[in-house]
Design a protein around this motif. Structure first.
Motif, PDB file in Angstrom:
ATOM      1  N   LYS A 191       0.827  -1.208   0.000  1.00  0.00           N
ATOM      2  CA  LYS A 191       0.000   0.000   0.000  1.00  0.00           C
ATOM      3  C   LYS A 191       0.861   1.256   0.000  1.00  0.00           C
ATOM      4  O   LYS A 191       0.532   2.236  -0.689  1.00  0.00           O
ATOM      5  CB  LYS A 191      -0.932  -0.028   1.208  1.00  0.00           C
ATOM      6  CG  LYS A 191      -1.967  -1.145   1.163  1.00  0.00           C
ATOM      7  CD  LYS A 191      -2.952  -1.071   2.318  1.00  0.00           C
ATOM      8  CE  LYS A 191      -2.308  -1.362   3.650  1.00  0.00           C
ATOM      9  NZ  LYS A 191      -3.286  -1.324   4.773  1.00  0.00           N
ATOM     10  N   ASP A 224     -10.080  -2.375   4.589  1.00  0.00           N
ATOM     11  CA  ASP A 224      -9.381  -2.005   3.354  1.00  0.00           C
ATOM     12  C   ASP A 224     -10.161  -2.445   2.120  1.00  0.00           C
ATOM     13  O   ASP A 224     -10.106  -1.781   1.076  1.00  0.00           O
ATOM     14  CB  ASP A 224      -7.994  -2.634   3.334  1.00  0.00           C
ATOM     15  CG  ASP A 224      -6.994  -1.869   4.191  1.00  0.00           C
ATOM     16  OD1 ASP A 224      -7.344  -0.773   4.679  1.00  0.00           O
ATOM     17  OD2 ASP A 224      -5.865  -2.373   4.362  1.00  0.00           O
ATOM     18  N   LYS A 227     -12.322   0.141   0.913  1.00  0.00           N
ATOM     19  CA  LYS A 227     -11.619   1.288   0.336  1.00  0.00           C
ATOM     20  C   LYS A 227     -11.134   1.014  -1.082  1.00  0.00           C
ATOM     21  O   LYS A 227     -11.155   1.893  -1.944  1.00  0.00           O
ATOM     22  CB  LYS A 227     -10.414   1.660   1.201  1.00  0.00           C
ATOM     23  CG  LYS A 227     -10.758   2.119   2.612  1.00  0.00           C
ATOM     24  CD  LYS A 227      -9.477   2.407   3.390  1.00  0.00           C
ATOM     25  CE  LYS A 227      -9.766   2.854   4.809  1.00  0.00           C
ATOM     26  NZ  LYS A 227      -8.514   3.088   5.570  1.00  0.00           N
TER      27      LYS A 227
END
Length: 251
Positions: A191, A224, A227
């Motif tokens: 990430k 996550d 997202k």
């Protein structure tokens, strides 16, 4: 940012020379003269083989014969060197790369490592991220994590940038050995480097984290998902539905 990130990568993945320090049966004899691939991705962490990223090929008769010859000669170093110099070196580029992919598919680890090194010495060779990904997957599957880390480190040295698939293969390799902390470090680096986790990344993480009951990490990864993924709720339901059920009394 890039220099800081790659410095972090190198600290996590210490240098272990893949080409120079391989013991037999991995190291090719110096007497062997070296002469794109269709990736076939399979792993115990996945439901089954993934489709090749860009094409599907049927092996040529030449590639099939070389694969068979390599397997027959693998226990006899002089015969194996003869196959490399007399047969492998004569293959066309596409057949040579298909030979490597087929050895990986059959989990012929020793032979795949030798052919991978052989390919990298070819005059036409150009660094290819997917070529590294397939080898990292194979090394992880066989629990050779230090060698997988070395290939990860060598990506930058060859002018390549780690992508989502590279990071996912490293995460899978760590999870094969139950190295949860290292897997999460690789996920964090993914990430931080700007790579977006994909469906395979989340599937591998969730299934393994749930299996060892890392509830806080599972919650973070699920967060996550919302997202980074469209239709995240449907995806999470699918992962949950396919998760093996524990029997009464199972821990």
């Amino acid at each position: 940012m890039d220099s800081v990130l790659m410095g972090s990568l190198k600290s996590h993945f210490p240098k272990v020379s893949l080409l120079q320090n391989l013991p037999y049966p991995y190291k090719l004899s110096s007497t062997v003269t070296p002469c794109c691939w269709s990736p076939r991705i399979s792993c115990g962490l996945r439901d089954g083989p993934r489709k090749p990223l860009w094409r599907s090929r049927v092996l040529s008769s030449e590639a099939i014969q070389v694969v068979q010859s390599l397997k027959l000669a693998k226990s006899t170093p002089p015969k194996l060197e003869e196959v490399f110099s007399a047969r492998l070196a004569r293959l066309l580029k596409v057949d040579l790369l298909d030979t490597l992919a087929e050895l990986q598919r059959q989990n012929e680890l020793d032979l795949a490592l030798k052919v991978f090194i052989f390919v990298r010495k070819e005059v036409w060779y150009k660094p290819d991220v997917s070529l590294y990904c397939d080898m990292i997957r194979l090394l992880g599957k066989n629990k050779l994590i230090e060698m997988a880390e070395e290939l990860f480190r060598e990506l930058k040295e060859e002018g390549l940038e780690p992508n989502t698939r590279v990071f996912t293969e490293m995460i899978g390799a760590y999870l094969q050995l139950g190295m949860i902390e290292k897997a999460m470090e690789a996920y964090g680096l993914m990430k931080a480097s700007g790579c977006t986790p994909d469906k395979l990344t989340f599937t591998i993480l969730l299934r393994n984290l749930e299996r060892v009951r890392e509830e806080e990490l599972v919650a973070a990864v699920k967060n996550d998902c919302t997202k980074f993924m469209d239709c995240s709720e449907k995806f999470l339901e699918e992962v949950e539905r396919k998760r093996p059920k524990r029997t009464v009394g199972q821990v």
